[in-house]
Design a protein around this motif. Structure first.
Motif, PDB file in Angstrom:
ATOM      1  N   GLU A 115       0.808  -1.214   0.000  1.00 15.09           N
ATOM      2  CA  GLU A 115       0.000   0.000   0.000  1.00 15.09           C
ATOM      3  C   GLU A 115       0.847   1.272   0.000  1.00 15.09           C
ATOM      4  O   GLU A 115       0.308   2.376  -0.141  1.00 15.09           O
ATOM      5  CB  GLU A 115      -0.904   0.019   1.241  1.00 15.09           C
ATOM      6  N   GLY A 116       2.165   1.130   0.188  1.00 14.08           N
ATOM      7  CA  GLY A 116       3.030   2.294   0.264  1.00 14.08           C
ATOM      8  C   GLY A 116       3.060   2.949   1.622  1.00 14.08           C
ATOM      9  O   GLY A 116       3.642   4.032   1.782  1.00 14.08           O
ATOM     10  N   ARG A 117       2.477   2.321   2.627  1.00 16.79           N
ATOM     11  CA  ARG A 117       2.491   2.883   3.979  1.00 16.79           C
ATOM     12  C   ARG A 117       3.829   2.630   4.665  1.00 16.79           C
ATOM     13  O   ARG A 117       4.266   3.414   5.506  1.00 16.79           O
ATOM     14  CB  ARG A 117       1.359   2.300   4.837  1.00 16.79           C
ATOM     15  N   ILE A 118       4.476   1.492   4.360  1.00 15.88           N
ATOM     16  CA  ILE A 118       5.845   1.226   4.790  1.00 15.88           C
ATOM     17  C   ILE A 118       6.744   1.325   3.566  1.00 15.88           C
ATOM     18  O   ILE A 118       6.473   0.705   2.538  1.00 15.88           O
ATOM     19  CB  ILE A 118       5.982  -0.169   5.437  1.00 15.88           C
ATOM     20  N   VAL A 119       7.787   2.129   3.676  1.00 21.50           N
ATOM     21  CA  VAL A 119       8.776   2.282   2.606  1.00 21.50           C
ATOM     22  C   VAL A 119      10.117   1.871   3.182  1.00 21.50           C
ATOM     23  O   VAL A 119      10.506   2.330   4.258  1.00 21.50           O
ATOM     24  CB  VAL A 119       8.836   3.735   2.088  1.00 21.50           C
ATOM     25  N   GLN A 120      10.836   1.002   2.501  1.00 18.73           N
ATOM     26  CA  GLN A 120      12.089   0.476   3.055  1.00 18.73           C
ATOM     27  C   GLN A 120      13.130   0.314   1.963  1.00 18.73           C
ATOM     28  O   GLN A 120      12.879   0.589   0.794  1.00 18.73           O
ATOM     29  CB  GLN A 120      11.833  -0.850   3.760  1.00 18.73           C
TER      30      GLN A 120
END
Length: 223
Positions: free
Chosen positions: A62-67
């Protein structure tokens, strides 16, 4: 108002409750990969392949966590110079030593005292090693990245082992915060942490260096 994206620091993972609190306040939460420092070709720390998104693949999708921010490897010249400025700052050093002495979570992030530690070729029980690492005189001992590299090749007795571990903890802490400054500035992220000690250390660095990044503390309550 549009919520800004956040960069969690100083580690590559955070508590699940912290993550959900951050997701409630920020558009996305960015995570670095594990930081493994290479001091010399033969000395450094080992990386772990785990990522925050491994446990929350839907949030990644969803793009809520970016790593995936890479922070491992040798220290470049600018980074080494910035670390040296932290290590020669008496206010920063005093805050570091106080946190190491009083903050159990800060201690655990740097030393695994539940097991014996190998110090200059001698195996020392973890609690006994920690007592020696917390000796007040270590707070004022001068250190630099170059001095740590020199000691890495010649720590052959327990006292040199203690000095090496303490200096390595200084460098790892500063390097993590310096990477935080770089990433927050480069990607226009709000630096956020649930560690009061790291928040205070980063605030001191930014004050001394006149660095303007947004630095927020999420206080942990009950976990």
């Amino acid at each position: 108002m549009t919520r800004p994206p956040a960069l969690y620091y100083p580690f590559h993972l955070c508590h699940e409750k912290t993550l959900h609190r951050l997701l409630a306040d920020y558009a996305s939460v960015h995570f670095r990969d594990y930081m493994a420092l290479q001091l010399t070709p033969l000395h450094g720390t080992t990386a772990y392949p785990d990522r925050m998104g491994d446990r929350f693949p839907a949030l990644v999708a969803e793009g809520r966590i970016v790593q995936g921010y890479h922070v491992s490897g040798p220290l470049d010249g600018d980074l080494s110079a910035a670390i040296d400025r932290d290590l020669t700052d008496p206010v920063w050093r005093r805050r570091f030593h106080r946190a190491l002495s009083e903050d159990r979570r800060f201690q655990r992030g740097l030393f695994n005292t539940s097991h014996a530690m190998q110090l200059g070729g001698t195996l020392v029980p973890g609690p006994a090693a920690l007592l020696q690492l917390l000796v007040e005189s270590r707070r004022a001992e001068p250190w630099s990245v170059a001095a740590l590299r020199d000691l890495a090749a010649q720590a052959t007795n327990p006292e040199d082992g203690y000095r090496y571990e303490y200096a390595l903890a200084l460098v790892k802490t500063s390097a993590s915060l310096q990477h935080t400054i770089r990433l927050a500035d480069r990607h226009d992220l709000v630096a956020v942490t649930d560690s009061t000690a790291h928040f205070d250390l980063l605030a001191r660095t930014c004050q001394r260096e006149r660095v303007e990044i947004r630095n927020h503390l999420v206080a942990r309550e009950g976990y």
